[in-house]
Design an enzyme around this catalytic site. Structure first.
Site, PDB file in Angstrom:
ATOM      1  N   ASP A 283       0.717  -1.035   0.007  1.00 13.14           N
ATOM      2  CA  ASP A 283       0.018   0.054  -0.104  1.00 13.14           C
ATOM      3  C   ASP A 283       0.931   1.318  -0.056  1.00 13.14           C
ATOM      4  O   ASP A 283       2.055   1.237   0.121  1.00 13.14           O
ATOM      5  CB  ASP A 283      -0.961  -0.068   1.355  1.00 13.14           C
ATOM      6  CG  ASP A 283      -2.325   0.842   1.024  1.00 13.14           C
ATOM      7  OD1 ASP A 283      -2.243   1.949  -0.094  1.00 13.14           O
ATOM      8  OD2 ASP A 283      -3.153   0.590   1.644  1.00 13.14           O
TER       9      ASP A 283
HETATM   10  C1  NOJ Z   1      -4.159   3.969   0.093  1.00 13.63           C
HETATM   11  C2  NOJ Z   1      -5.343   2.966   0.300  1.00 13.63           C
HETATM   12  O1  NOJ Z   1      -5.357   2.190   1.461  1.00 13.63           O
HETATM   13  C3  NOJ Z   1      -5.455   1.993  -0.886  1.00 13.63           C
HETATM   14  O2  NOJ Z   1      -6.595   1.364  -0.839  1.00 13.63           O
HETATM   15  C4  NOJ Z   1      -5.237   2.781  -2.121  1.00 13.63           C
HETATM   16  O3  NOJ Z   1      -5.423   1.671  -3.329  1.00 13.63           O
HETATM   17  C5  NOJ Z   1      -3.757   3.434  -2.207  1.00 13.63           C
HETATM   18  N1  NOJ Z   1      -3.763   4.292  -1.072  1.00 13.63           N
HETATM   19  C6  NOJ Z   1      -3.557   4.195  -3.498  1.00 13.63           C
HETATM   20  O4  NOJ Z   1      -4.367   5.143  -3.782  1.00 13.63           O
END
Ligand code: NOJ
Length: 757
Positions: A283
């Site tokens: 993430d």
């Molecule tokens: C953080 C989020 O937790 C995730 O779901 C997302 O895909 C990424 N950022 C990218 O935006």
């Protein structure tokens, strides 16, 4: 070696010539591996490390362009302008030494240009094929601009609605969650990775994020092994079985080991047990966060621990820990070149399978047609209609009769708000084509009624969301106390002067989603007061909810005659709501979670273990019923259904055998409508305690008035297998099993069968 690679590349190009941005059949594994091997053979160590970085940027800039041309980046995230995507891809393909294309990722969560109902709403349709169609449209729109990788589906089981991200998943149940997981993977990826007009899917957030303590986003999760295996992991396993090509490691600590540095999760379970051969991306900034977690000493160690755990690509803003730390770690012997190459293989294989080497560029001439396709909007409206859940309908107030109400008040802060019709994770919509509930009602009714709108209250977060910057949310100046009273009065007066009020309440789009957790489930601001005042005005009231989590409807559930849960229904949402209220379509959705009476009942998932005094009211809480306000699987219709004739094909089976359960469902009501037949199973005794009941089958069927259909479910070994905390293994116990089939998780039509030794 170079000649060999060029030859192979040429061969693939010839084979692919004339095909539209992807290949018409999946490549053979040997072909993919051969291509990747020959490429790896030519890459420098720096290039190999470069492929493992995904940069989070909103626009290109000199620094990004330099990195791309130097082959220091494998992927970019968050660029959506097709012209910028094309420019960067040209740099990668034409300027980087080995011409390796970038893979462009994006949060395509519930649509791209056409915004579908939020995922919790799609799950409420209990219609996996609807999910597949919706995500296929999302994939096609995203791919048309050059995006090849969707960061969805989100498969986190959520049993605490304080957690804002409940809106992004399929709710509390692993069986429903698994069905929706597989359906979404099929939608995004098509029949195989690289299918025309499809993208790489990414299951997230692996794993356990939904159990964040206190529902506080990003907080640690503490999950027992049995809960992990039986509840939180199954949707991910289902996605792997459906062929998902990538996974995203979660942010939080799982039982004191951060998910992004958790080798048990990312390697033992995902790769060794499940045989996943796709790529794992972290993430955003989750690798760097290993330092914040107190798990790694510094960025260098964070990079080492993430790679060792099983992260292949690091998603990060500006610069990655991988980029900064892996070269030195290689020199010091903390990691091996082989580990880096293994990660490269997975990333390059995805790029090859997606057809990016032959067709790195999107066809700019197709974009407008794909994004503007009216068929996508129609399909979205159907999805919104099928997602809606009718929670209450006293004395058949719904469907409303056209012409019966000359003046209609449409009241509430969300009733005419476009952003709040779409929900979180919508950034590429065209707001001019988003239809609010007020607008939908106007076009449904035309001149047949006089419609007036009053917001009544203003609602706002105490702490603004960081997403406001991304989706350009502006905050109007807060109303003064005097203005608040005036607006409240205006709305209530309007309700009193009208023949009917349609009250649209719930939460703003940014009150649900990432970083959108809350400690209360009350209607925000003065919405409850507005609701009670409007009801007191004495005219019929229909409550339409726009939200992504259950809110406190305790008062409303006893006093508002009709309540329709429409979630954040998307681009055509207002039209869908209007058609549902006026009976052009009949609601058939069902809740994907148990709806608590108040925040204090959380968690109140239906599949809890039995207790010393399971049915006694007053023994579990003395100040509230033990039951939820609305049970899991609940949803009314304008018609009625009768379940009967529940039967099993065998009353005794051995542990290896299967049996069929059949039930007759009859439409005994007014009109053609859908019902969802739901099968629940309970194992009476065994090596470990089992939940009072668990969903093990469902089917949404359509029935004409007086029509009767038999629905058959199979109960096999798979439905009876669970991970036992006592034996610490997967078991199939001999036992007596209860079976209930009906229209929700409180179904009472019962039979049973025995599994012998
Ligand atoms: C953080 C989020 O937790 C995730 O779901 C997302 O895909 C990424 N950022 C990218 O935006």
């Amino acid at each position: 070696m170079v000649r060999k690679r060029v030859l192979l590349f040429a061969l693939i190009s010839i084979v692919a010539a004339g095909r539209n941005f992807a290949q018409a059949a999946p490549r053979s594994e040997a072909e993919v591996q051969h291509f990747v091997d020959s490429l790896l053979g030519q890459m420098t160590t720096e290039e190999k490390i470069g492929q493992l970085s995904q940069l989070f940027v909103f626009d290109s800039g000199e620094a990004v362009e330099k990195s791309v041309a130097a082959g220091e980046v494998g992927s970019l995230l968050f660029i959506t302008d097709p012209v910028v995507i094309a420019r960067l891809q040209h740099l990668a393909v034409e300027k980087s030494r080995l011409h390796i294309p970038l893979i462009f990722g994006y949060d395509v969560i519930h649509g791209f240009r056409t915004i579908f109902p939020v995922p919790i709403g799609m799950a409420a349709s209990w219609d996996p094929s609807l999910e597949t169609q919706g995500q296929a449209i999302a994939a096609k729109e995203a791919r048309s601009v050059g995006i090849n990788w969707a960061f969805a589906p989100m498969l986190d089981i959520a049993r605490d609605p304080r957690w804002g991200r409940m809106v992004e998943g399929a709710g509390e149940d692993p069986y429903l969650g698994s069905a929706m997981a597989a359906a979404q993977v099929r939608g995004f990826q098509g029949d195989y990775l690289g299918a025309p007009d499809h993208v790489l899917a990414c299951m997230k957030h692996f794993a356990g994020y939904g159990a964040a303590e206190g529902g506080r986003d990003y907080d640690a999760s503490y999950i027992s092994d049995a809960q992990m295996e039986n509840v939180y992991l199954p949707p991910f396993h289902a996605a792997v079985k459906a062929g998902v090509g990538s996974a995203m490691s979660a942010y939080m600590d799982l039982n004191d080991v951060p998910a992004t540095g958790n080798r048990w999760l990312l390697t033992d379970v995902l790769r060794h047990e499940w045989g996943f051969d796709g790529l794992v991306v972290s993430d955003a900034d989750a690798v760097k966060s290993l330092v914040k977690h107190g798990y790694a000493r510094d960025l260098h160690e964070a990079a080492v621990r993430a790679l060792n755990a099983g992260v292949d690509m690091e998603m990060a803003q500006d610069a990655t820990a991988f980029g900064q730390g892996l070269a030195a770690a290689l020199k010091s012997g903390e990691i091996t070149l082989q580990q880096i190459e293994t990660a490269d293989r997975r990333i390059l294989a995805a790029k090859v399978r997606l057809g990016l080497f032959e067709h790195p560029y999107a066809d700019q001439a197709r974009i407008t047609g794909v994004l503007g396709d009216p068929a996508h909007r129609t399909q979205e409206r159907v999805a919104a209609e099928r997602s809606a859940v009718l929670l209450r309908n006293e004395n058949g107030l719904l469907p409303l009769k056209k012409g019966a109400y000359k003046s209609i008040a449409v009241v509430g802060p969300l009733a005419d708000s476009k952003l709040d019709t779409l929900g979180a994770w919508a950034f590429q919509e065209d707001l001019s084509e988003t239809v609010t509930v007020f607008e939908g009602l106007k076009s449904e009714l035309g001149a047949s009624a006089q419609l007036s709108f009053a917001p009544g209250v203003q609602i706002t977060r105490k702490f603004f969301s960081f997403f406001d910057k991304i989706d350009h949310t502006t905050h109007p100046p807060p109303w003064s106390a005097e203005q608040q009273d005036q607006e409240m009065k205006k709305a209530v007066d309007l309700a009193a002067a009208s023949d009917l009020t349609i009250l649209v309440l719930g939460e703003l789009h940014d009150m649900s989603g990432e970083a959108a957790s809350r400690q209360s489930l009350e209607l925000p601001g003065r919405e409850e007061e507005l609701l009670e005042n409007v009801v007191a005005a004495g005219k019929p009231v229909v409550l339409v909810m726009l939200n992504g989590r259950p809110l406190n409807l305790d008062w409303a559930s006893a006093r508002v005659p009709a309540i329709l849960e429409s979630w954040y229904p998307g681009t055509q949402g207002g039209n869908a709501v209007a058609r549902l209220l006026f009976g052009d379509v009949v609601p058939g959705g069902k809740l994907p979670f148990s709806w608590p009476r108040s925040v204090g009942q959380i968690p109140i998932n239906y599949a809890h273990n039995t207790t010393q005094a399971p049915e006694d009211q007053g023994k579990r809480y003395w100040d509230v019923e033990s039951t939820p306000l609305y049970p899991f699987g609940f949803g009314l219709s304008y018609s009625q259904f009768k379940f009967s004739g529940l039967r099993v094909s065998k009353t005794k089976i051995n542990p290896e055998e299967s049996l069929d359960v059949t039930v007759d469902v009859e439409n005994t009501g007014c009109c053609s409508a859908d019902e969802v037949a739901q099968l629940y199973l309970h194992q009476q005794y065994g090596s470990a305690s089992r939940p009072v009941r668990e969903l093990k089958g469902f089917e949404r069927i359509e029935l004409q008035p007086a029509e009767r259909k038999s629905v058959r479910f199979k109960i096999g070994k798979e439905e009876r297998t669970y991970w036992s905390a006592a034996t610490r293994s997967w078991v199939v116990d001999p036992s007596t099993f209860d079976v209930w089939v009906g229209s929700d998780s409180s179904a009472s039509l019962h039979t049973s069968f025995e599994v012998t030794r």
